[in-house]
Design a protein around this motif. Structure first.
Motif, mmCIF file in Angstrom:
data_model
loop_
_atom_site.group_PDB
_atom_site.id
_atom_site.type_symbol
_atom_site.label_atom_id
_atom_site.label_comp_id
_atom_site.label_asym_id
_atom_site.label_seq_id
_atom_site.Cartn_x
_atom_site.Cartn_y
_atom_site.Cartn_z
ATOM 1 N N THR A 162 0.859 -1.178 0.000
ATOM 2 C CA THR A 162 0.000 0.000 0.000
ATOM 3 C C THR A 162 0.899 1.232 0.000
ATOM 4 O OG1 THR A 162 -1.801 -1.081 1.208
ATOM 5 C CG2 THR A 162 -1.726 1.326 1.277
ATOM 6 N N VAL A 163 0.693 2.131 -0.965
ATOM 7 C CA VAL A 163 1.448 3.387 -1.020
ATOM 8 C C VAL A 163 0.533 4.507 -0.538
ATOM 9 C CG1 VAL A 163 2.696 5.021 -2.462
ATOM 10 C CG2 VAL A 163 2.868 2.566 -2.935
ATOM 11 N N PHE A 164 1.022 5.259 0.438
ATOM 12 C CA PHE A 164 0.239 6.322 1.078
ATOM 13 C C PHE A 164 0.982 7.639 0.890
ATOM 14 C CE2 PHE A 164 -1.175 8.831 4.756
ATOM 15 C CZ PHE A 164 -2.534 8.558 4.798
ATOM 16 N N ASP A 165 0.293 8.641 0.312
ATOM 17 C CA ASP A 165 0.934 9.921 0.047
ATOM 18 C C ASP A 165 -0.154 10.988 -0.043
ATOM 19 O OD1 ASP A 165 3.999 10.560 -1.164
ATOM 20 O OD2 ASP A 165 2.508 12.091 -1.600
ATOM 21 N N TYR A 166 0.213 12.254 0.191
ATOM 22 C CA TYR A 166 -0.766 13.330 0.118
ATOM 23 C C TYR A 166 -0.856 13.940 -1.271
ATOM 24 C CZ TYR A 166 -3.884 16.753 2.235
ATOM 25 O OH TYR A 166 -4.991 17.490 2.582
ATOM 26 N N SER A 167 0.135 13.660 -2.121
ATOM 27 C CA SER A 167 0.131 14.185 -3.487
ATOM 28 C C SER A 167 -0.511 13.170 -4.419
ATOM 29 C CB SER A 167 1.567 14.468 -3.952
ATOM 30 O OG SER A 167 1.628 14.586 -5.361
ATOM 31 N N GLU A 168 -1.617 13.545 -5.027
ATOM 32 C CA GLU A 168 -2.290 12.626 -5.936
ATOM 33 C C GLU A 168 -1.444 12.318 -7.166
ATOM 34 O OE1 GLU A 168 -4.414 16.689 -6.574
ATOM 35 O OE2 GLU A 168 -3.375 15.596 -4.965
ATOM 36 N N LYS A 169 -0.611 13.271 -7.582
ATOM 37 C CA LYS A 169 0.218 13.018 -8.763
ATOM 38 C C LYS A 169 1.374 12.062 -8.442
ATOM 39 C CE LYS A 169 -0.920 16.862 -11.766
ATOM 40 N NZ LYS A 169 -0.400 17.839 -12.752
ATOM 41 N N GLN A 170 1.874 12.121 -7.213
ATOM 42 C CA GLN A 170 2.866 11.130 -6.806
ATOM 43 C C GLN A 170 2.253 9.728 -6.800
ATOM 44 O OE1 GLN A 170 6.019 11.804 -7.132
ATOM 45 N NE2 GLN A 170 6.770 11.840 -5.010
ATOM 46 N N LEU A 171 1.035 9.610 -6.327
ATOM 47 C CA LEU A 171 0.354 8.310 -6.331
ATOM 48 C C LEU A 171 0.092 7.833 -7.758
ATOM 49 C CD1 LEU A 171 -2.186 8.827 -3.410
ATOM 50 C CD2 LEU A 171 -0.090 7.453 -3.366
ATOM 51 N N GLU A 172 -0.165 8.755 -8.650
ATOM 52 C CA GLU A 172 -0.372 8.382 -10.055
ATOM 53 C C GLU A 172 0.879 7.707 -10.627
ATOM 54 O OE1 GLU A 172 -1.480 11.869 -12.195
ATOM 55 O OE2 GLU A 172 -3.476 12.005 -11.259
ATOM 56 N N GLN A 173 2.051 8.079 -10.142
ATOM 57 C CA GLN A 173 3.279 7.454 -10.618
ATOM 58 C C GLN A 173 3.327 5.971 -10.236
ATOM 59 O OE1 GLN A 173 3.723 9.727 -12.640
ATOM 60 N NE2 GLN A 173 5.814 10.445 -12.315
ATOM 61 N N ASP A 174 2.855 5.663 -9.028
ATOM 62 C CA ASP A 174 2.811 4.262 -8.603
ATOM 63 C C ASP A 174 1.785 3.475 -9.413
ATOM 64 O OD1 ASP A 174 4.545 3.937 -5.950
ATOM 65 O OD2 ASP A 174 3.631 5.915 -5.932
ATOM 66 N N ASP A 211 3.491 -2.663 -15.627
ATOM 67 C CA ASP A 211 4.228 -3.897 -15.361
ATOM 68 C C ASP A 211 3.395 -4.996 -14.707
ATOM 69 O OD1 ASP A 211 6.512 -2.662 -16.395
ATOM 70 O OD2 ASP A 211 7.071 -1.841 -14.445
ATOM 71 N N GLY A 212 2.070 -4.809 -14.664
ATOM 72 C CA GLY A 212 1.216 -5.858 -14.137
ATOM 73 C C GLY A 212 1.384 -6.112 -12.654
ATOM 74 N N LEU A 213 1.531 -5.065 -11.873
ATOM 75 C CA LEU A 213 1.688 -5.179 -10.421
ATOM 76 C C LEU A 213 0.376 -4.836 -9.723
ATOM 77 C CD1 LEU A 213 5.076 -3.270 -10.057
ATOM 78 C CD2 LEU A 213 4.764 -5.758 -10.065
ATOM 79 N N THR A 214 0.212 -5.370 -8.529
ATOM 80 C CA THR A 214 -0.921 -4.993 -7.686
ATOM 81 C C THR A 214 -0.418 -4.078 -6.576
ATOM 82 O OG1 THR A 214 -2.080 -7.074 -8.119
ATOM 83 C CG2 THR A 214 -2.763 -5.820 -6.174
ATOM 84 N N ILE A 215 -0.836 -2.822 -6.616
ATOM 85 C CA ILE A 215 -0.442 -1.827 -5.612
ATOM 86 C C ILE A 215 -1.688 -1.051 -5.203
ATOM 87 C CG2 ILE A 215 0.935 0.237 -5.121
ATOM 88 C CD1 ILE A 215 2.961 -0.717 -7.185
ATOM 89 N N ASN A 216 -1.932 -0.968 -3.903
ATOM 90 C CA ASN A 216 -3.037 -0.165 -3.376
ATOM 91 C C ASN A 216 -2.510 1.235 -3.098
ATOM 92 O OD1 ASN A 216 -5.576 0.490 -2.260
ATOM 93 N ND2 ASN A 216 -4.822 0.030 -0.199
ATOM 94 N N THR A 217 -3.158 2.266 -3.638
ATOM 95 C CA THR A 217 -2.734 3.640 -3.383
ATOM 96 C C THR A 217 -3.812 4.373 -2.592
ATOM 97 O OG1 THR A 217 -3.616 4.419 -5.501
ATOM 98 C CG2 THR A 217 -1.303 3.766 -5.462
ATOM 99 N N VAL A 218 -3.372 5.100 -1.561
ATOM 100 C CA VAL A 218 -4.284 5.828 -0.676
ATOM 101 C C VAL A 218 -3.733 7.228 -0.471
ATOM 102 C CG1 VAL A 218 -5.418 5.900 1.581
ATOM 103 C CG2 VAL A 218 -4.891 3.678 0.510
ATOM 104 N N ARG A 219 -4.571 8.234 -0.640
ATOM 105 C CA ARG A 219 -4.151 9.621 -0.441
ATOM 106 C C ARG A 219 -4.476 10.049 0.982
ATOM 107 N NH1 ARG A 219 -6.751 14.590 -0.928
ATOM 108 N NH2 ARG A 219 -5.272 16.312 -1.076
#
Length: 258
Positions: A83-95, A102-110
């Motif tokens: 799980t990637v947690f960040d306050y910048s929505e554009k940083q989360l967009e990079q994940d 690359d076919g990865l499973t990543i949960n992103t939370v702002r």
């Protein structure tokens, strides 16, 4: 001013301009991680020792204030449940970009690194927190929340800035002179010259905070961690101070079992 909101906008802008900490890792890096060949940074140049990591397969990992498509995708490719947690929505967009590519499973939370109310107690086995608490006004809530969402015996890896960086006059340092001016803790919002602060705000530059070593280290132990290991790093010669002292440091901390 709303520091949190200002820094969100600033980091969104950093993504648009493509600074180093917003560039997603390459497909080749992900392919190597899938084959067990990977490394990760908490500080600018020195990779985290592999001995600091438990087996990653199925490990519940929180990348705290760690958007940008760097740490999270590598750990996910190595087998972790990330799980990637960040306050910048554009940083989360990079994940999300790397995950889709690359076919990865990543949960992103702002959200705010000092408020992890969206996660239950003991939700994670492992937390990765690169050098990002420099953008938080107070880091004590960050440590407390990290301890709450980490299971007993879980591990927290953190990178942070040596507070000595902030005792010098920034304008003199740009001229190649180290002139002691500020005390620690330091705040751009309170300690920058008025014209310089106004320019920062006008240009959308992120505001930084130099936290005391007591808050960085004892803040962790007060939250329930034992610091198990430590290393220092420089800024690759980008800082005038690099020739005199390491300007970054990293800790491995283990949450005490109750």
């Amino acid at each position: 001013m709303d520091i949190l909101e200002h820094n969100r906008i600033a980091w969104n802008k950093n993504v648009d301009t493509g600074i180093e900490w917003t560039k997603p890792v390459s497909k080749e890096v992900i392919d190597r991680a899938r084959n067990g060949e990977w490394e990760m940074l908490l500080t600018p140049t020195r990779p985290v020792p592999r001995a600091w990591f438990p087996p990653l397969n199925g490990l519940r990992v929180l990348c705290l204030a760690s958007g940008g498509g760097q740490q999270g995708p590598v750990l996910a490719a190595a087998g972790a449940d990330v799980t990637v947690f960040d306050y910048s929505e554009k940083q989360l967009e990079q994940d999300r970009y790397v995950a889709e590519r690359d076919g990865l499973t990543i949960n992103t939370v702002r959200g705010d690194m000092a408020n992890l109310a969206c996660f239950a107690d003991g939700s994670f086995d492992f937390i990765v927190h690169p050098t990002s608490n420099v953008f938080a006004e107070s880091i004590i809530p960050v440590w407390k929340e990290a301890a709450r969402v980490l299971r007993d015996g879980g591990i927290l890896l953190s990178g942070f800035v040596n507070p000595l960086v902030y005792i010098f006059d920034v304008e003199a340092e740009e001229r190649g002179v180290l002139e002691v001016k500020h005390t620690i803790p330091y705040s751009d919002a309170a300690d920058l010259p008025e014209e310089r602060l106004a320019a920062h705000i006008r240009e959308g530059a992120a505001l930084e905070f130099g936290h005391s070593l007591q808050d960085q280290l004892k803040g962790q132990t007060d939250a329930g961690f034992v610091i198990a290991d430590f290393y220092e790093d420089g800024y690759g010669g980008k800082s005038l101070l690099d020739r005199y002292i390491s300007t970054f440091m990293a800790t491995k901390a283990v949450k005490l079992k109750l």
